[in-house]
Scaffold this active site. Structure first.
Site, PDB file in Angstrom:
ATOM      1  N   CYS A   5      -0.137  93.001   9.906  1.00 17.24           N
ATOM      2  CA  CYS A   5      -1.004  93.036  11.085  1.00 17.24           C
ATOM      3  C   CYS A   5      -2.395  93.469  10.638  1.00 17.24           C
ATOM      4  O   CYS A   5      -2.518  94.389   9.826  1.00 17.24           O
ATOM      5  CB  CYS A   5      -0.436  94.037  12.096  1.00 17.24           C
ATOM      6  N   LEU A   6      -3.425  92.811  11.158  1.00 17.87           N
ATOM      7  CA  LEU A   6      -4.792  93.179  10.773  1.00 17.87           C
ATOM      8  C   LEU A   6      -5.138  94.600  11.208  1.00 17.87           C
ATOM      9  O   LEU A   6      -6.061  95.196  10.674  1.00 17.87           O
ATOM     10  CB  LEU A   6      -5.800  92.173  11.350  1.00 17.87           C
TER      11      LEU A   6
ATOM     12  N   GLN B 147      -6.944  94.150  19.827  1.00 17.39           N
ATOM     13  CA  GLN B 147      -7.301  94.530  18.454  1.00 17.39           C
ATOM     14  C   GLN B 147      -8.808  94.632  18.253  1.00 17.39           C
ATOM     15  O   GLN B 147      -9.260  95.219  17.270  1.00 17.39           O
ATOM     16  CB  GLN B 147      -6.704  93.542  17.441  1.00 17.39           C
TER      17      GLN B 147
ATOM     18  N   HIS C 270       4.411  87.961  17.897  1.00 17.84           N
ATOM     19  CA  HIS C 270       3.713  89.156  17.420  1.00 17.84           C
ATOM     20  C   HIS C 270       2.440  89.396  18.255  1.00 17.84           C
ATOM     21  O   HIS C 270       2.169  90.525  18.673  1.00 17.84           O
ATOM     22  CB  HIS C 270       3.390  88.952  15.929  1.00 17.84           C
ATOM     23  N   GLU C 271       1.681  88.321  18.506  1.00 19.58           N
ATOM     24  CA  GLU C 271       0.411  88.472  19.244  1.00 19.58           C
ATOM     25  C   GLU C 271       0.653  88.810  20.714  1.00 19.58           C
ATOM     26  O   GLU C 271      -0.059  89.641  21.284  1.00 19.58           O
ATOM     27  CB  GLU C 271      -0.452  87.213  19.113  1.00 19.58           C
TER      28      GLU C 271
ATOM     29  N   HIS D  99       1.228  92.387  21.183  1.00 21.82           N
ATOM     30  CA  HIS D  99      -0.001  93.195  21.215  1.00 21.82           C
ATOM     31  C   HIS D  99      -0.506  93.376  22.653  1.00 21.82           C
ATOM     32  O   HIS D  99      -1.050  94.431  22.989  1.00 21.82           O
ATOM     33  CB  HIS D  99      -1.119  92.519  20.410  1.00 21.82           C
TER      34      HIS D  99
ATOM     35  N   GLY E 147      -3.499  85.412  13.086  1.00 21.08           N
ATOM     36  CA  GLY E 147      -3.459  85.650  14.525  1.00 21.08           C
ATOM     37  C   GLY E 147      -4.234  86.913  14.858  1.00 21.08           C
ATOM     38  O   GLY E 147      -4.389  87.806  14.015  1.00 21.08           O
TER      39      GLY E 147
HETATM   40 NI    NI Z   1      -0.944  92.244  14.750  1.00 21.72          NI
END
Ligand code: NI
Length: 175
Positions: free
Chosen positions: A94-95, A50, A136-137, A140, A45
């Site tokens: 998380c990226l 991000q 989660h997304e 963000h 995701g």
């Molecule tokens: Ni994340």
């Protein structure tokens, strides 16, 4: 085109993102870039902030089986409209916070509505990894990271390690 992923801590990851007003080719292009960036990472995701784009847009593909067809999802203005009472615990990453993981408790199932790439409103229940990922997304888009759910000590530790990681990264770029 692959985009640079911002790393925590970054003020852009703490912002509330603006709703998308209508779906343009430019937005579809950004969504495609985000999918490319996510698959390349690899991740399941990615949210627009991000990559430093502060609008309400997320992409996901939680298909885990190696030989399965990809199932990319693009959501504009995603919104949780209902959540199950039952909760589930997943070890999240998380990226934007690479190599750090923590268990997070969230509603097991959520119903989400969003606008698709054609500008059509969609509504669907999510369970399992898809449910964790979509929550989660969406977080963000509200400036919230998974580490905001964990204890303050562990959060500070991860943040300090990330600061160090970013310092080392920028030093490498200078060389
Ligand atoms: Ni994340």
């Amino acid at each position: 085109m692959k985009k640079m992923i911002l790393f925590h801590p970054d003020p852009r990851l703490k912002k509330i993102c603006a709703p998308v007003t209508f779906i343009t080719d430019d937005l579809r292009k950004i969504a495609n870039d985000m999918l490319e960036t996510m698959y390349e990472a690899p991740g399941i995701g990615l949210a627009a902030p991000q990559i430093g784009f502060l609008q309400r847009l997320i992409v996901m593909d939680c298909v885990k089986e190696e030989d399965a067809d990809p199932a990319p999802m693009v959501m504009f203005n995603p919104e949780i409209i209902e959540s199950s009472q039952e909760t589930a615990v997943y070890e999240e990453g998380c990226l934007s916070i690479p190599n750090h993981y923590a268990e997070v408790t969230r509603p097991k199932e959520v119903e989400v509505k969003w606008i698709d790439t054609e500008g059509v409103e969609q509504k669907q229940w999510f369970d399992g990894l898809w449910s964790t990922c979509v929550q989660h997304e969406i977080d963000h888009l509200n400036g919230k990271l998974f580490i905001d759910y964990i204890g303050v000590m562990k959060r500070q530790l991860i943040t300090r390690k990330m600061q160090k990681f970013k310092r080392e990264l920028s030093r490498k770029e200078e060389d």
